[in-house]
Design a protein around this motif. Sequence first.
Motif, PDB file in Angstrom:
ATOM      1  N   LEU A 420     -55.309   8.819  71.629  1.00 29.51           N
ATOM      2  CA  LEU A 420     -53.956   9.106  71.891  1.00 29.51           C
ATOM      3  C   LEU A 420     -53.758  10.442  71.327  1.00 29.51           C
ATOM      4  O   LEU A 420     -53.997  11.004  70.308  1.00 29.51           O
ATOM      5  N   LYS A 421     -53.082  11.376  72.268  1.00 29.79           N
ATOM      6  CA  LYS A 421     -52.937  12.748  71.988  1.00 29.79           C
ATOM      7  C   LYS A 421     -51.533  13.101  72.009  1.00 29.79           C
ATOM      8  O   LYS A 421     -50.931  12.756  73.143  1.00 29.79           O
ATOM      9  N   HIS A 422     -50.925  13.423  70.858  1.00 27.60           N
ATOM     10  CA  HIS A 422     -49.426  13.591  70.632  1.00 27.60           C
ATOM     11  C   HIS A 422     -49.026  14.622  69.572  1.00 27.60           C
ATOM     12  O   HIS A 422     -49.882  14.447  68.639  1.00 27.60           O
ATOM     13  N   LYS A 423     -48.084  15.519  69.969  1.00 25.70           N
ATOM     14  CA  LYS A 423     -47.597  16.368  68.789  1.00 25.70           C
ATOM     15  C   LYS A 423     -47.045  15.673  67.782  1.00 25.70           C
ATOM     16  O   LYS A 423     -46.348  14.648  68.126  1.00 25.70           O
ATOM     17  N   PRO A 424     -46.835  16.292  66.678  1.00 21.21           N
ATOM     18  CA  PRO A 424     -45.874  15.527  65.576  1.00 21.21           C
ATOM     19  C   PRO A 424     -44.517  15.604  65.958  1.00 21.21           C
ATOM     20  O   PRO A 424     -43.889  16.410  66.835  1.00 21.21           O
ATOM     21  N   VAL A 425     -43.941  14.517  65.668  1.00 16.80           N
ATOM     22  CA  VAL A 425     -42.357  14.329  66.043  1.00 16.80           C
ATOM     23  C   VAL A 425     -41.379  14.590  64.723  1.00 16.80           C
ATOM     24  O   VAL A 425     -41.799  14.063  63.663  1.00 16.80           O
ATOM     25  N   PHE A 426     -40.578  15.429  64.848  1.00 15.07           N
ATOM     26  CA  PHE A 426     -39.778  15.759  63.891  1.00 15.07           C
ATOM     27  C   PHE A 426     -38.266  14.929  63.818  1.00 15.07           C
ATOM     28  O   PHE A 426     -37.781  15.063  64.824  1.00 15.07           O
ATOM     29  N   LEU A 427     -38.156  14.230  62.612  1.00 10.98           N
ATOM     30  CA  LEU A 427     -36.816  13.488  62.713  1.00 10.98           C
ATOM     31  C   LEU A 427     -36.126  13.810  61.613  1.00 10.98           C
ATOM     32  O   LEU A 427     -36.523  14.028  60.447  1.00 10.98           O
ATOM     33  N   GLU A 428     -34.697  13.964  61.666  1.00 10.40           N
ATOM     34  CA  GLU A 428     -33.860  14.249  60.504  1.00 10.40           C
ATOM     35  C   GLU A 428     -33.351  12.830  59.973  1.00 10.40           C
ATOM     36  O   GLU A 428     -33.909  11.955  60.477  1.00 10.40           O
ATOM     37  N   GLU A 429     -32.904  12.964  58.783  1.00 13.06           N
ATOM     38  CA  GLU A 429     -32.409  11.797  58.162  1.00 13.06           C
ATOM     39  C   GLU A 429     -31.493  10.931  58.921  1.00 13.06           C
ATOM     40  O   GLU A 429     -30.525  11.564  59.537  1.00 13.06           O
TER      41      GLU A 429
END
Length: 479
Positions: A420-429
């Motif tokens: 699986l190739k995927h960029k990091p996901v940024f999630l706010e609180e």
Amino acid sequence: MLDKIPVKQVDPKEDDKEYTELYQAANKIYVRKISGFYQNIRKYTGIPLILGFLIMPWLTIDGRPAMLFDLPERKFHILWATFWPQDGMLLAWLLIISAFTLFTVTVLVGRVWCGFTCPQTVWTLLFMWAERVTEGERNKRIKLDKQDWNTEKVLRKSSKHSLWIIISLITGITFIGYFMPVRELILGFIPKVAESGYVFWDIPPAAAFWTLFFAGMTYLNAGWMREQVCKFMCPYARFQSVMYDKDTLAVQYDTKRGESRGPRKPNEDYKAAGKGDCVDCSWCVQVCPVDIDIREGLQYECINCGLCVDACNSVMDKMNYPHGLIRFTSQDEVETGRTNFFRPRLFGYSFAVVAMFSVFIFAISDRDPISVDIVRDRGARMYRVVGDEIVNVYTVKINNMDRADHYYDISVEGEDGFTLKHKPVFLEEGEIFTVPIRVSAPRESLHEEKSEIFVTVTSRDNDSISAKQKTSFIGPISQ
């Protein structure tokens, strides 16, 4: 021939009919002030409850209210934890535990919840305090209500209702302060003037409505209805008899010792006259907030507040009689002199409460600050062939329930060389994010049409924040 049923002719014009009132207004109760052991307990339990209720919305933890049920955002902040709609099962368990705890306490010591810690009781005591401050003690209040309206009566009555309204408004604002930041709520009730001279209130209409609604219900329940709520509206009073048994501790009148009751002179040999210890002073009735006579036996209206015990003990002191004519004890103890505390039902309730509470605490402590849901693509093609690889498409739903922002990595695990190739996901609180992913595997490595894989979502800055979800990978078997 059939026997005829005898019929009596009733004259509708007869004057000797008896009518029964289906509804009769309750008489006003003038509660006498009393001091004693149980009255002190009511103070020591009621005052901390009121202070805790008033102070909690003003406390802040990590820059937010210590307790805030944010319905629009679907967040429930309780001290250092934040709960989400996905945690609804925890709320259900908490309600079940509370119910079983109430059953356990009722089996052991009756309706002490009603007498000492119920909000209806605590706020009624607060309103009765305001009544005594403005109108005086019991005899003065009775006299004031009977006299004609004059300046004194108007001033005393208006002062009482003014205090009631102030207490009700503070209660309503504080209660809504658990659902909306209390500082914003109070500022919203302060009128503001626009540049054009127009006066307005910067408060949501729903918040204003519910604040005034709960203030009005507080004024009605604690000021006017009082014991009517306990007698006729509270369901607990109706099913408490199912919880009681002969060994339940409750307020009891010792009939053998008290009867026959009647007045007597000091130092009189009342026993020779066939009298008991009860002097029939009616103080136990005058201090009762629900207006019952405990000497008539256990009644469902009794809230086990113990005020009649304090009143009776004070009279016994004046008569130099021993305490305990009215006391907290069991029916079995009054009849046989002993109480059985080790009962199967009490043991069963206690064990259930301890077990459920332990599981609940473990569930809270082991609660993951992240949740992941994975749905495989249900399109026309169950899989795709790209060169020598088989590809499945999934939708990953990530819910960051932590009280901080995080970057999340997504990875896949399986036995057939899945990648699986995927960029990091940024999630706010508190953010919920949905992202599509593609999982691939070499065609020659597949040994089954349906393989089991695990998709893992892990925080980059904290490895302990991680969630794993199982799904299936579908592809042709290599020949």
